[in-house]
Design an enzyme around this catalytic site. Structure first.
Site, PDB file in Angstrom:
ATOM      1  N   HIS A 174       0.800  -1.228   0.000  1.00 23.38           N
ATOM      2  CA  HIS A 174       0.000   0.000   0.000  1.00 23.38           C
ATOM      3  C   HIS A 174       0.826   1.269   0.000  1.00 23.38           C
ATOM      4  O   HIS A 174       0.274   2.357   0.169  1.00 23.38           O
ATOM      5  CB  HIS A 174      -0.903   0.063   1.236  1.00 23.38           C
ATOM      6  CG  HIS A 174      -1.956  -0.987   1.310  1.00 23.38           C
ATOM      7  ND1 HIS A 174      -3.229  -0.811   0.834  1.00 23.38           N
ATOM      8  CD2 HIS A 174      -1.916  -2.242   1.807  1.00 23.38           C
ATOM      9  CE1 HIS A 174      -3.946  -1.906   1.053  1.00 23.38           C
ATOM     10  NE2 HIS A 174      -3.162  -2.796   1.640  1.00 23.38           N
ATOM     11  N   LYS A 207      -8.590  13.936   5.619  1.00 24.20           N
ATOM     12  CA  LYS A 207      -7.778  12.726   5.561  1.00 24.20           C
ATOM     13  C   LYS A 207      -6.719  12.857   6.643  1.00 24.20           C
ATOM     14  O   LYS A 207      -6.602  13.914   7.278  1.00 24.20           O
ATOM     15  CB  LYS A 207      -7.119  12.546   4.185  1.00 24.20           C
ATOM     16  CG  LYS A 207      -6.408  13.804   3.638  1.00 24.20           C
ATOM     17  CD  LYS A 207      -5.840  13.561   2.239  1.00 24.20           C
ATOM     18  CE  LYS A 207      -6.809  13.860   1.128  1.00 24.20           C
ATOM     19  NZ  LYS A 207      -6.916  12.833   0.114  1.00 24.20           N
ATOM     20  N   ARG A 208      -5.940  11.775   6.895  1.00 26.05           N
ATOM     21  CA  ARG A 208      -4.864  11.902   7.866  1.00 26.05           C
ATOM     22  C   ARG A 208      -3.950  13.065   7.494  1.00 26.05           C
ATOM     23  O   ARG A 208      -3.745  13.354   6.307  1.00 26.05           O
ATOM     24  CB  ARG A 208      -4.060  10.587   7.911  1.00 26.05           C
ATOM     25  CG  ARG A 208      -4.790   9.471   8.624  1.00 26.05           C
ATOM     26  CD  ARG A 208      -5.055   9.820  10.071  1.00 26.05           C
ATOM     27  NE  ARG A 208      -3.837   9.843  10.823  1.00 26.05           N
ATOM     28  CZ  ARG A 208      -3.514   8.939  11.761  1.00 26.05           C
ATOM     29  NH1 ARG A 208      -4.346   7.954  12.070  1.00 26.05           N
ATOM     30  NH2 ARG A 208      -2.389   9.024  12.408  1.00 26.05           N
ATOM     31  N   LYS A 262       0.637  14.425   1.943  1.00 23.32           N
ATOM     32  CA  LYS A 262      -0.721  14.736   1.480  1.00 23.32           C
ATOM     33  C   LYS A 262      -0.930  16.244   1.291  1.00 23.32           C
ATOM     34  O   LYS A 262      -1.923  16.683   0.737  1.00 23.32           O
ATOM     35  CB  LYS A 262      -1.751  14.185   2.472  1.00 23.32           C
ATOM     36  CG  LYS A 262      -1.750  12.643   2.568  1.00 23.32           C
ATOM     37  CD  LYS A 262      -2.786  12.144   3.569  1.00 23.32           C
ATOM     38  CE  LYS A 262      -2.682  10.661   3.877  1.00 23.32           C
ATOM     39  NZ  LYS A 262      -3.275   9.800   2.828  1.00 23.32           N
ATOM     40  N   THR A 280      -8.670   6.657  -1.484  1.00 25.04           N
ATOM     41  CA  THR A 280      -9.996   6.087  -1.740  1.00 25.04           C
ATOM     42  C   THR A 280     -11.071   7.134  -1.487  1.00 25.04           C
ATOM     43  O   THR A 280     -12.175   7.029  -2.019  1.00 25.04           O
ATOM     44  CB  THR A 280     -10.253   4.849  -0.854  1.00 25.04           C
ATOM     45  OG1 THR A 280      -9.788   5.129   0.457  1.00 25.04           O
ATOM     46  CG2 THR A 280      -9.538   3.630  -1.404  1.00 25.04           C
ATOM     47  N   LYS A 325     -14.907   8.403  -3.207  1.00 25.04           N
ATOM     48  CA  LYS A 325     -16.138   8.683  -2.455  1.00 25.04           C
ATOM     49  C   LYS A 325     -16.697  10.058  -2.801  1.00 25.04           C
ATOM     50  O   LYS A 325     -17.906  10.231  -2.982  1.00 25.04           O
ATOM     51  CB  LYS A 325     -15.871   8.594  -0.941  1.00 25.04           C
ATOM     52  CG  LYS A 325     -15.471   7.192  -0.481  1.00 25.04           C
ATOM     53  CD  LYS A 325     -14.909   7.146   0.930  1.00 25.04           C
ATOM     54  CE  LYS A 325     -14.224   5.803   1.165  1.00 25.04           C
ATOM     55  NZ  LYS A 325     -13.364   5.763   2.368  1.00 25.04           N
TER      56      LYS A 325
END
Ligand code: H53
Length: 842
Positions: free
Chosen positions: A374, A568-569, A574, A679, A683
């Site tokens: 991952h 998100k985290r 990110k 992911t 969504k």
């Protein structure tokens, strides 16, 4: 004593089979019965908590009956099963999901209303099951939903943490972690005090030789901890199939404290053993995409893996088949490297306990396991020090060395000219201290390795696992692009949109099981009534979020503004820092305008949410900056509604269900090549929001599916990242002028003490800007301007949204699970209508 009821008495059992409620009247009866008998309450003291408990128990009764039938059917059919080993299952709430999956939400709604409750309020009572950090854990939960919905015989195996991911509070703009004790009342689990496994740690290895000269290793001594099974039923959607998630809890092997020590006054050590044992499953490690190499974590991994394998092997042995058929009956998927010790443990069981030859055993092992990678981030790739493994699992270390020896001998035979390859691919890294490279062990012990999006799978084949492609050939390395369950992420989170879609795509029972049917809505993209209804659904979802923001932060936002979401985290890769720098830039621009000009701008609400790992200093600094910018901007009378900055506390699955349907644009802006898939991007688009994103992870395949006119892509490409980093460190690193302006304002103290944010600024200015924030900033700002312009044309915007949703069918986790089943597991679904002789007394 045989536990089954003998034939003559079975009739009485069949006559009295439990059935669970059918219809509204029976549902009400069951709720009242649970309130009055299970909970010992009455209509005079039934609050929403009690109503939640009783409703859940009524649904649980329904689930457990189908679950028993499913397990019997699978046992009787003796078909191949999939075992999904994951240290994380981020399940969220279960009640709403159970209602929808078994198709009884309307019954519950009207029944509860007759009893004096609103179903929405009752659903809210449930505590999230938050046994995961982020994407990896939520993916496992989506997979369980698909496995059950597609009728695959499949089990999840995990740990029953007493504390899930911490609860996040924001105090004075800083993250504060609070323990998440979630087991006060959990109707969704069944303790199986009769299903236990004793797990060994430490000790030493002795070898004996028998008359034929065969050497056997014996792992002896050390300490033992007991694993107790807790089972969670997983209902499929619109099918009676109900699978099992088995979570292990640790307790002292004796189950009791030492009375002798207790009586002799040694109270502390008498309970010490018990506490030490319980510590193993006490808490989820709160790191996402980071390996910290802690001994307790390794203990958790072995404890869980050994208990699960014991269980799987016990089930296989009941079939009395020869060992070579094990891979025909069992497929084990390793979710990341966390369960890699299972490879070693199965080899140990086969050679030490079952007496198989090494080669026969190793063939079975390789055919049984497959491994999902991952991440390519080096800090996330697990390594364990040889010394620690030796200490905790002495026999396993020997086996790892043997696996490595045979593997390297094979490499040497096949690549005799490449001596350096041996040290590159060795499972043991010859560093100081020596380390076991878990990903390499997982590759060597599996028959398939997959990445989670096309770009990511290409990257692992050409970078971190390149040598292994040379050694094993390209067919071992495959791609399975991630997916999400449309049941939770459309039907449950966004009932308004789900029923609007159903009006064009057919029954939910159909389109939610074949998501490609979404394409039918594209035919209505120009239908004015459909478009109007579409806009109304989005506005209602934004109003719902605006109400939530008001109730949790006190800040009023207009649902007419553009909602820009990044949840998100929190992680440097990110790039939430780039987002907030962009927000500051927007603020400065607004400040420079005249009041008349300002009135003309499109109002925007920037919404952030996400947890930082407790020890991740930079991520915490990012949270602090977002909150500090929020308190300046939101209280600036010049700005008003033109810009609001919101940080939503404690982002989790149930909050995602409110936030995602309300987004207009969401941000998936990782440095190219760093986000394996993502992911939430799927969504958001599925819920009729557009995305701004980099060419990274699944963004690329989303673009391929929905068309590049429907996504806002920007930034440098993965193939250029290395050169840019080199230039930033060794060449002339010029900061983007707009970003420089933003930094100067931060350093002037506009958002509080400049010192507090120095780390974030100097990471870009002085330390090589590893995540390329400056390199992408210009392109990011330009693209954000394009977002504003596009949103101003609401007609075109709605067309983009409808078209995108219509083309999202590919991203159902059902598609993804079918690919695993076909390409990797070689398993078939077991249809629930085939009776297979169950109930006939076999
Ligand atoms: O796994 C998701 C991906 C996402 C990736 C994430 C992940 C974790 O949440 C934790 C550890 C890890 O190695 C990877 O970051 O890109 O979508 C599911 O595959």
């Amino acid at each position: 004593v045989e536990a089954s009821i003998p034939e003559p008495q079975r009739e009485a059992w069949l006559k009295n089979q439990a059935s669970g409620f059918k219809g509204k009247d029976q549902f009400e009866k069951e709720v009242v019965r649970h309130v009055e008998t299970t909970l010992a309450r009455s209509m005079f003291n039934c609050d929403e908590t009690a109503a939640y408990a009783a409703t859940s128990l009524a649904f649980r009764d329904r689930l457990v009956i189908e679950w028993n039938r499913t397990q019997q059917r699978q046992t009787f059919a003796d078909s191949k099963r999939v075992y999904y080993l994951s240290l994380e299952f981020l399940m969220g709430r279960a009640l709403d999901n159970a209602m929808l999956n078994i198709g009884e939400k309307e019954v519950a709604k009207s029944g509860l209303s007759e009893l004096g409750f609103r179903v929405e309020d009752i659903i809210q009572q449930e505590h999230d099951a938050a046994l995961g950090n982020g994407g990896l854990g939520r993916l496992a939960a989506c997979f369980l939903d698909s496995l059950a919905s597609l009728n695959f015989p499949a089990w999840g195996y995990g740990l029953r943490y007493r504390y899930g991911i911490f609860k996040q509070e924001i105090i004075d703009g800083y993250q504060v972690e609070v323990p998440d004790y979630w087991l006060d009342f959990n109707p969704w689990e069944f303790p199986r005090h009769d299903v236990t496994v004793d797990i060994q740690f430490y000790g030493n290895v002795n070898k004996t030789t028998d008359d034929s000269g065969k050497v056997t290793a014996h792992w002896e001594g050390g300490e033992t901890v007991r694993a107790v099974a807790y089972d969670v039923p997983i209902p499929g959607y619109a099918t009676p199939s109900t699978n099992n998630l088995r979570l292990w809890s640790s307790q002292a092997a004796s189950g009791e404290f030492d009375f002798q020590k207790f009586n002799s006054g040694d109270y502390e050590s008498s309970v010490g053993d018990q506490q030490r044992a319980e510590t193993i499953s006490a808490v989820l490690y709160p790191n996402d995409n980071l390996d910290r190499g802690k001994e307790l974590r390794l203990k958790q991994q072995y404890f869980w893996v050994a208990a699960s394998l014991y269980d799987i092997v016990r089930r296989f042995k009941k079939s009395k088949r020869p060992w070579r058929e094990f891979p025909d009956q069992v497929a084990i998927q390793l979710n990341d490297t966390h369960p890699t010790l299972a490879i070693v443990e199965l080899q140990r069981i086969l050679i030490d306990l079952e007496g198989l030859d090494w080669d026969d055993a190793w063939n079975i092992v390789q055919q049984t396991f497959s491994y999902t990678n991952h991440t390519v981030l080096p800090e996330a790739l697990e390594k364990w020090s040889v010394g620690l493994v030796q200490h905790l699992l002495p026999r396993h270390l020997q086996i790892i060395y043997d696996i490595n020896l045979f593997f390297l001998q094979m490499v040497e035979r096949n690549f005799p000219k490449d001596r350096e390859m041996l040290s590159r691919v060795s499972i043991i890294e010859e560093s100081q201290p020596k380390m076991v490279r878990m990903a390499y062990l997982a590759i060597v012990g599996s028959h398939k390795v997959n990445g989670v999006a096309e770009l990511h799978s290409d990257l692992i084949r050409t970078t971190i696992f390149k040598d292994f492609v040379t050694i094993f050939g390209p067919d071992k390395f495959v791609n399975v692009t991630n997916g999400i369950t449309p049941r939770r992420w459309l039907h449950q989170a966004n009932p308004g949109l789900s029923s609007l879609i159903a009006s064009k795509a057919g029954d939910p029972e159909h389109y939610l099981k074949d998501l490609t049917l979404l394409n039918k809505i594209e035919l209505s993209v120009n239908d004015p009534a459909f478009r109007k209804a579409w806009a109304e659904v989005k506005l209602a979802n934004k109003q719902r979020l605006a109400d939530y923001i008001k109730s949790t932060t006190g800040i009023v936002v207009s649902p007419k503004a553009l909602f820009d979401v990044q949840v998100k985290r929190i992680h440097e890769y990110k790039r939430q820092q780039m987002n907030i720098f962009g927000v500051i830039f927007r603020y400065l621009k607004l400040k420079s305008m005249s009041p008349e000009e300002r009135k003309k701008v499109l109002p925007r609400v920037s919404i952030f949410g996400g947890k930082a790992a407790p020890g991740y200093w930079m991520a915490k600094q990012i949270i602090h900056l977002i909150n500090s910018v929020g308190s300046v901007v939101n209280n600036d009378p010049d700005i008003g509604d033109a810009l609001k900055v919101i940080f939503l506390e404690d982002y989790n699955v149930s909050k995602a269900e409110i936030i995602i349907p309300a987004s207009d644009i969401s941000e998936h802006i990782s440095t190219a090549g760093t986000e394996a898939s993502g992911t939430s991007n799927m969504k958001f688009v599925l819920n009729g929001g557009l995305i701004i994103g980099t060419c990274d992870g699944a963004n690329i395949e989303i673009t391929r599916e929905i068309g590049e006119e429907n996504i806002f892509l920007f930034g440098n490409l993965a193939e250029d990242v290395d050169d840019l980093r080199h230039k930033n460190t060794y060449g002339d690193h010029k900061i983007d002028p707009s970003l420089d302006k933003v930094f100067n304002v931060i350093q002037s103290g506009t958002f509080g003490n400049a010192q507090d944010f120095q780390g974030m600024v100097s990471a870009v200015r002085e330390h090589g800007d590893f995540y390329l924030v400056s390199d992408d900033f210009h392109s990011y700002l330009e693209t954000q301007e394009l977002v504003d312009k596009s949103y101003a044309d609401q007609e075109l915007w709605i067309t983009k949204c409808i078209t995108s949703v219509a083309r999202m069918g590919f991203f159902s986790s059902d598609r993804c699970i079918n690919e695993y089943a076909e390409e990797i597991w070689n398993v078939e679904p077991l249809q629930p209508d085939t009776n297979n002789g169950v109930g006939k007394g076999e």
